[in-house]
Scaffold this active site. Structure first.
Site, mmCIF file in Angstrom:
data_model
loop_
_atom_site.group_PDB
_atom_site.id
_atom_site.type_symbol
_atom_site.label_atom_id
_atom_site.label_comp_id
_atom_site.label_asym_id
_atom_site.label_seq_id
_atom_site.Cartn_x
_atom_site.Cartn_y
_atom_site.Cartn_z
ATOM 1 N N ILE A 462 0.813 -1.226 0.000
ATOM 2 C CA ILE A 462 0.000 0.000 0.000
ATOM 3 C C ILE A 462 0.835 1.260 0.000
ATOM 4 O O ILE A 462 0.297 2.361 -0.080
ATOM 5 C CB ILE A 462 -0.979 0.027 1.187
ATOM 6 C CG1 ILE A 462 -0.233 -0.107 2.523
ATOM 7 C CG2 ILE A 462 -2.020 -1.058 1.053
ATOM 8 C CD1 ILE A 462 -1.135 0.004 3.740
ATOM 9 N N GLY A 463 2.143 1.127 0.082
ATOM 10 C CA GLY A 463 2.999 2.305 0.071
ATOM 11 C C GLY A 463 4.461 1.916 0.028
ATOM 12 O O GLY A 463 4.844 0.836 0.478
ATOM 13 N N GLY A 465 8.544 3.821 0.268
ATOM 14 C CA GLY A 465 9.396 4.984 0.406
ATOM 15 C C GLY A 465 10.846 4.611 0.181
ATOM 16 O O GLY A 465 11.169 3.490 -0.232
ATOM 17 N N VAL A 470 5.361 -0.566 2.845
ATOM 18 C CA VAL A 470 4.251 -0.755 3.785
ATOM 19 C C VAL A 470 3.239 -1.715 3.175
ATOM 20 O O VAL A 470 2.814 -1.527 2.025
ATOM 21 C CB VAL A 470 3.569 0.590 4.129
ATOM 22 C CG1 VAL A 470 2.476 0.368 5.174
ATOM 23 C CG2 VAL A 470 4.589 1.594 4.630
ATOM 24 N N LYS A 484 5.139 -1.859 8.258
ATOM 25 C CA LYS A 484 6.186 -1.073 7.625
ATOM 26 C C LYS A 484 7.494 -1.842 7.726
ATOM 27 O O LYS A 484 8.083 -1.946 8.804
ATOM 28 C CB LYS A 484 6.300 0.292 8.302
ATOM 29 C CG LYS A 484 7.341 1.218 7.678
ATOM 30 C CD LYS A 484 7.338 2.572 8.378
ATOM 31 C CE LYS A 484 8.350 3.511 7.757
ATOM 32 N NZ LYS A 484 8.347 4.832 8.438
ATOM 33 N N ASP A 589 9.187 15.645 8.566
ATOM 34 C CA ASP A 589 8.837 15.226 7.197
ATOM 35 C C ASP A 589 7.318 15.285 6.999
ATOM 36 O O ASP A 589 6.715 14.345 6.482
ATOM 37 C CB ASP A 589 9.362 13.813 6.936
ATOM 38 C CG ASP A 589 9.359 13.463 5.451
ATOM 39 O OD1 ASP A 589 9.317 14.396 4.627
ATOM 40 O OD2 ASP A 589 9.397 12.269 5.103
#
Length: 767
Positions: A462-463, A465, A470, A484, A589
């Site tokens: 779902i994500g 970086g 994640v 994560k 951030d």
């Protein structure tokens, strides 16, 4: 001057309404006594509606002489075909303005003439359902460029669906069910990307479900049941997130496992997979279909247990898993499904005790026959009693084993005593109001996380970086989590992990993402593995809502109040971090992708991988402070300008990021947009627009749909002015928070207070 005339005509105790827009004509009589005919209606702009009566006879041959006809509806009567068949359609081809043609629910026979293609650009709606029409669908139908709705259901149409039907790029509803159509579903159908509904059930279709249907990203309903379809269910089709009404492929010959992508239909209400040849286990991702009310998987070859994760589907009203090869016990969570009206688990290989609560107390609402190893339950089920294991009969341990056990217990108690003494001494030197770690955090292994995320499947990603990925997962069968996973091969990943752990160790706030636990272990290859586990935020990130991609084009736009609520939630989170923690914390951030939204659209700030403790705090170790200020960290567009000049992390640096986030939320423009170059920034753009009175509000907030929701749909110019003034006030706050010089920036306490004042003013005016 146009004159609108409405004629009400009685026919067998029912009424028909004929709308005539005249231009100086002489109206003559019409006879509607059981049959009707038109003598002389020339030079009309006419909307002709005779639906829902009991008219008999034929469509008059001279109907086509009314060249200005725009809409003709004869549905729900008993009209019959003339001797020359459906030639009345040909008669109407002279009506070059015709937009709607509805002859549904009559007694028309014959074939659809090729002359239907003459309505090239004008005809939007063609309704011929529930008649006695035969023959093929003419290939010429592909020329109806403007066609949006095509229904020829419940007739005797045969032949194949024309391949050229995919050329109807404006087609939104295709209903051909209840015919004798054979052959494959044309792959070209996927080119009709505006499709909302496809209903092809109850035909003789064969072959596979085309992968190309996955291109119809607005599809709400897909019904293909009662055909001869085979092969597997394409993940591209069942994975359409737009499907929210019906996915029905029952009574075909489909094979293979049910794709994990079934979980993408998170808004689907009705799923029918019954009576196919589907195999494998019931995918755990089905638990993501939280809106499901009807689920039928009967008559397949599913095996394994009923997944614990299905406990999330507590809105189900009908569940049928009968006639499969399911094993294991009946999940106890079914007793908590208060909406469930029917549960059919019959003819499987289920075993163990049948629950005696909830739906299981009503034999009319459950069926469990054909499971030979079941026991217990209410007496009306007539099942044998479950065997009770006699726990009193225990084997006596040999003396040697007793001695070993006593010795081991002694050393365990001694170890515990040492740990307690050490913990008390450590607590005395560093007081904390937090609960002990053992009470606050679960212990989760790598193997459990691997299972919870389906082996870290890409479908659960779902994500992603620079330092981590994640994944969506389910722990303990019912807890939705976000896992994560740190990419420890990436430089700085371990430091990010430690920073996030340190920051989240003792902070708790409703607008901060809730950490469940951490995992520091090794994976199955022996490599180091580190992960943080959070509550899953079901509505994704603020960035997704502000800048939805083509794959998310169906995502609704945020309203003004929703945006303001989100901004205030983020402000509350930062105000807590800056002013109410034992040691002030700098997030470092802040950006829309680090603002997550839960099921109630409440915002939660996440990702503390760059979090820093405020230097100068009496509780901050000197080495920590130095580490906090080294290097330029953050995301381009949201980093405070002074960071680029070597300044250390600060609370005012967070304020700059918050100001940019606020401006982006209400303008819909990212700070990295191509328009920003040569030192021209989002801050300067908004500041200049406010000075010049230029309107830069996100256009979706000034749309008619949005304004229609203000004051119960009674919005006017005054409301629009109030809206623009309120947004201007919010944008001014964003500008003050993102000033170039830190000393000129607003602090979070004042920013939060002013945002709350704006929201109170909006609510007071019913906006």
């Amino acid at each position: 001057m146009q004159l609108l005339t409405t004629y009400m005509v009685r026919s067998q105790q029912k009424f028909a309404t004929i709308f005539l827009i005249s231009r100086g004509f002489t109206f003559q009589t019409m006879d509607f006594q059981g049959k009707y005919h038109i003598h002389c209606l020339m030079q009309l702009d006419l909307k002709f509606s005779l639906s829902f009566n009991s008219f008999t006879g034929n469509v008059p041959a001279d109907l086509g002489s009314l060249r200005n006809l725009t809409k003709v509806t004869f549905s729900y009567n008993q009209l019959q075909t003339r001797p020359d068949g459906l030639s009345f359609v040909t008669d109407l081809t002279n009506c070059t303005k015709l937009q709607l043609l509805d002859f549904g629910h009559n007694k028309f026979k014959g074939e659809i003439p090729a002359s239907i293609a003459n309505f090239t650009n004008t005809l939007h709606i063609l309704l011929l359902g529930s008649n006695q029409i035969t023959g093929n669908i003419p290939p010429e139908i592909e020329n109806l460029n403007g066609l949006q709705l095509l229904t020829i259901y419940n007739n005797s149409i045969s032949g194949e669906i024309p391949y050229g039907i995919g050329k109807l790029r404006n087609l939104m509803d295709l209903s051909l069910w209840g015919n004798r159509i054979s052959g494959p579903i044309p792959s070209s159908l996927g080119n009709a990307t505006q499709l909302l509904k496809v209903q092809l059930q109850e035909n003789h279709l064969e072959g596979n479900i085309p992968l190309s249907l996955g291109q119809c990203r607005q599809l709400l309903l897909l019904a293909l049941s009662d055909n001869n379809l085979n092969d597997t269910i394409p993940k591209e089709v069942i994975g359409l997130s737009s499907l929210c009404i019906i996915f029905d492929v029952a009574r075909n010959f489909l094979t293979g496992p049910l794709p994990l992508e079934v979980g993408n239909m998170s808004k689907i209400v009705d799923v029918d997979l019954s009576n196919n040849r589907l195999t494998g286990e019931i995918p755990t991702t089905l638990s993501q279909c939280l809106m499901l009310q009807y689920l039928d998987m009967a008559g397949n070859l599913f095996e394994g247990g009923i997944p614990p994760s299905l406990r999330t589907l507590n809105g189900l009203q009908y569940l049928n898993l009968s006639r499969n090869r399911l094993s294991g016990q009946i999940p106890i969570y079914f007793k908590n499904f208060t909406m469930l009206e029917m549960l059919d688990l019959s003819f499987n290989s289920l075993e163990g005790e049948v629950p005696q609560e909830g739906i299981f107390i009503d034999t009319k609402r459950i069926s469990i026959i054909g499971n030979k190893e079941l026991c217990g339950g209410i007496k009306e089920l007539g099942l044998p009693a479950c065997k009770v294991h006699n726990t009193k009969k225990r084997r006596k341990l040999p003396k040697l084993k007793v001695s070993i056990t006593v010795t081991v217990l002694f050393f365990i108690m001694l170890t515990c005593l040492i740990v307690v003494v050490y913990w008390r001494r450590k607590s005395a030197t560093r007081p904390s109001t937090a609960l002990p770690t053992e009470e606050r955090f679960l212990k989760v292994s790598y193997a459990e996380l691997r299972q919870a995320t389906d082996e870290f499947s890409p479908s659960n990603l779902i994500g992603q970086g620079s330092h981590s990925s994640v994944y969506r997962g389910i722990l303990d069968g019912n807890q939705l989590v976000a896992v994560k996973v740190l990419n420890l091969r990436q430089k700085g990943a371990l430091k990010s992990f430690l920073a996030e752990c340190e920051a989240l160790r003792n902070i708790r706030h409703r607008n901060l993402v809730n950490i469940i636990t951490v995992c520091s272990s090794i994976d199955f290859t022996g490599a180091e593995f580190k992960a943080l586990i959070y509550d899953l935020m079901q509505n994704g990130s603020l960035e997704q809502w502000l800048h939805s991609s083509e794959n998310q084009s169906d995502m609704p736009k945020l309203t003004l109040i929703q945006r303001l609520d989100i901004a205030i939630d983020v402000a509350f989170a930062l105000e807590y971090l800056h002013h109410h923690c034992q040691t002030s914390i700098i997030h470092g951030d802040l950006k829309p992708s680090n603002v997550l939204l839960d099921h109630d659209m409440v915002a939660h700030v996440c990702d503390f991988g760059l979090a820093r403790f405020l230097c100068g705090s009496t509780n901050l170790d000197a080495s920590q402070c130095q580490a906090s200020s080294s290097g330029l960290k953050g995301t381009i567009g949201y980093i405070a300008p002074e960071y680029g000049l070597g300044s250390t992390s600060s609370l005012l640096g967070d304020m700059y990021s918050f100001g940019i986030l606020l401006l982006e939320t209400f303008t819909g423009i990212t700070p990295t947009d191509v328009m920003f170059k040569d030192k021209w920034t989002l801050h300067q753009f908004v500041k200049a627009a406010l000075l010049e009175g230029t309107k830069i509000l996100d256009p979706s907030l000034l749309s008619s749909e949005h304004l229609a929701g203000i004051n119960g749909g009674q919005s006017g110019d005054v409301d629009k002015v109030r809206l623009e003034e309120g947004v201007a006030a919010v944008l001014r706050i964003g500008v003050l928070c993102s000033e170039e010089l830190p000393v000129e920036r607003m602090d979070m306490v004042n920013a939060l207070s002013e945002l709350c004042a704006v929201r109170e003013k909006f609510l007071r005016h019913g906006m």
